[in-house]
Design an enzyme around this catalytic site. Structure first.
Site, PDB file in Angstrom:
ATOM      1  N   ARG A 205      -0.817 -14.505   2.045  1.00 15.11           N
ATOM      2  CA  ARG A 205      -0.346 -14.055   3.346  1.00 15.11           C
ATOM      3  C   ARG A 205      -1.526 -14.015   4.304  1.00 15.11           C
ATOM      4  NH1 ARG A 205       0.916  -8.301   2.958  1.00 15.11           N
ATOM      5  NH2 ARG A 205      -0.912  -7.962   4.266  1.00 15.11           N
ATOM      6  N   HIS A 209       1.066  -7.929   7.201  1.00 16.42           N
ATOM      7  CA  HIS A 209       2.404  -7.873   6.606  1.00 16.42           C
ATOM      8  C   HIS A 209       3.470  -8.025   7.683  1.00 16.42           C
ATOM      9  CE1 HIS A 209       5.660  -6.691   3.951  1.00 16.42           C
ATOM     10  NE2 HIS A 209       5.998  -5.750   4.811  1.00 16.42           N
ATOM     11  N   TYR A 218      -7.049  -2.696   4.262  1.00 20.37           N
ATOM     12  CA  TYR A 218      -6.943  -2.711   2.797  1.00 20.37           C
ATOM     13  C   TYR A 218      -7.379  -4.016   2.120  1.00 20.37           C
ATOM     14  CZ  TYR A 218      -2.405  -4.734   4.188  1.00 20.37           C
ATOM     15  OH  TYR A 218      -1.418  -5.483   4.765  1.00 20.37           O
TER      16      TYR A 218
END
Length: 359
Positions: A205, A209, A218
């Site tokens: 990805r 998100h 993160y």
């Protein structure tokens, strides 16, 4: 889509950057009579099924008409709850088998979705009844902020299908040719009565998100830079260029198509407020039918808890989807300014303070 979201023309948007070959490869081998149960990111697969880019933009702009696909009428709408679409697809596959139809149901979920009980239940039913079901696990390394290594102790996500007796494959999701071949095999097995498959597509990805997420919190910068070196279009563009199937003319055509989709989304007629009822079920309830064209009542959770009266939005008003929430909030504020509600709210606040003092 990201530009539209940043300028307030869309709500939260889930980008598919880095997933494109996986998505297109999943949708391309499907037949018109098949059924697709997506999550909320597989736009490429849906485009292959006949969904228009305009529909995607309408959905993420808060317009429920974006879920009313013109062509894949039997496909399921976008599914935001994680992996519940896997059970929907297994149910469709069971109906195909009971009717003796040579159709296939395909569902997609992420690496995190493969940890849900819904996914395992779909695997079990597909194995127990030998269903024509293809479960596609798109492993992009992260379930929002949870890394793949924290999801499961399994060496691969594909092997989760072994316990259910399904055929399992792990595929390079950045390689369109490999994705197409894996899906071709799975469809062939399903249509010939050999049962379902679980396919894990390895990808990454490249975007957050969603537009409401900040992945920098993160995951490391070096990890993302390395993923960009394996970005799928680098490989695909080189292959198509070498085969003389791609040039700048094609690039301009694609960009123009995207621009037309954005214009088509903004050119849609205003959203009829009553659609919040008519698009929820196959048929409106008698209660809502009676109120159609007269007034629509909206309830908030606090209305139910504190037994407040419904907020009545009167008249056949037509508002753009982005304005519906604003209108409801305005009605709530107006209602809270009434003396009766203000007194009730003041009493509730005094009681809460009294309870805190006693404790």
């Amino acid at each position: 889509a990201i530009a539209l979201q940043r300028t307030g023309k869309l709500g939260t948007y889930a980008a598919c950057l880095g997933h494109e070959p996986t998505h297109v490869g999943i949708g391309a081998p499907m037949q018109p009579e098949d059924v697709f149960a997506p999550s909320y990111r597989e736009y490429g697969a849906q485009f292959e099924r006949g969904v228009k880019p305009r529909d995607v933009l309408m959905y993420w702009g808060g317009d429920e008409r974006g879920n009313d696909f013109e062509i894949p009428r039997n496909d399921y709408p976008w599914c935001v709850p994680i992996s519940t679409q896997c059970l929907m697809a297994s149910g469709a596959a069971l109906s195909f088998k009971l009717r003796g139809e040579h159709r296939v149901a395909v569902a997609t979920c992420g690496d995190g979705g493969s940890s849900k009980t819904d996914f395992y239940a779909a695997v079990n039913s597909a194995g127990a009844f030998s269903l024509p079901l293809v479960l596609c696990v798109i492993n992009n390394g992260w379930a929002i902020s949870v890394p793949r290594k924290a999801q499961t102790g399994a060496d691969t996500l594909a092997q989760k299908g072994l316990a259910g007796g399904l055929h399992c494959l792990q595929v390079d999701g950045n390689d369109l040719v490999a994705v197409l071949e894996a899906m071709r095999r799975a469809h062939e097995r399903a249509r010939s009565g050999q049962g379902g498959s679980v396919i894990e597509f390895m990808t990454y990805r490249l975007h957050d998100h969603t537009t409401a997420d900040d992945a920098r919190r993160y995951r490391g910068e070096d990890e993302v830079k390395d993923a960009w070196l394996r970005e799928p279009f680098l490989r695909l563009r080189k292959f198509l260029t070498d085969q003389k199937l791609w040039d700048e003319v094609h690039a301009v055509m694609v960009n123009n198509r995207v621009a037309r989709a954005a214009v088509a989304r903004t050119a849609q007629p205003a959203l009829l407020r009553g659609l919040i009822f008519t698009a929820t079920g196959a048929a409106m309830t008698p209660h809502h039918t009676k109120r159609k064209g007269k007034r629509y009542c909206y309830y908030t959770s606090m209305d139910v808890i504190r037994k407040r009266p419904a907020i009545e939005l009167r008249g056949p008003q037509r508002l753009p989807g982005a304005m519906v929430e604003e209108a409801v909030i305005g009605e709530i504020r107006r209602m809270l300014r009434t003396p009766e509600v203000a007194a009730r709210t003041a009493r509730a606040v005094r009681k809460e303070r009294s309870d805190l003092d006693e404790n």
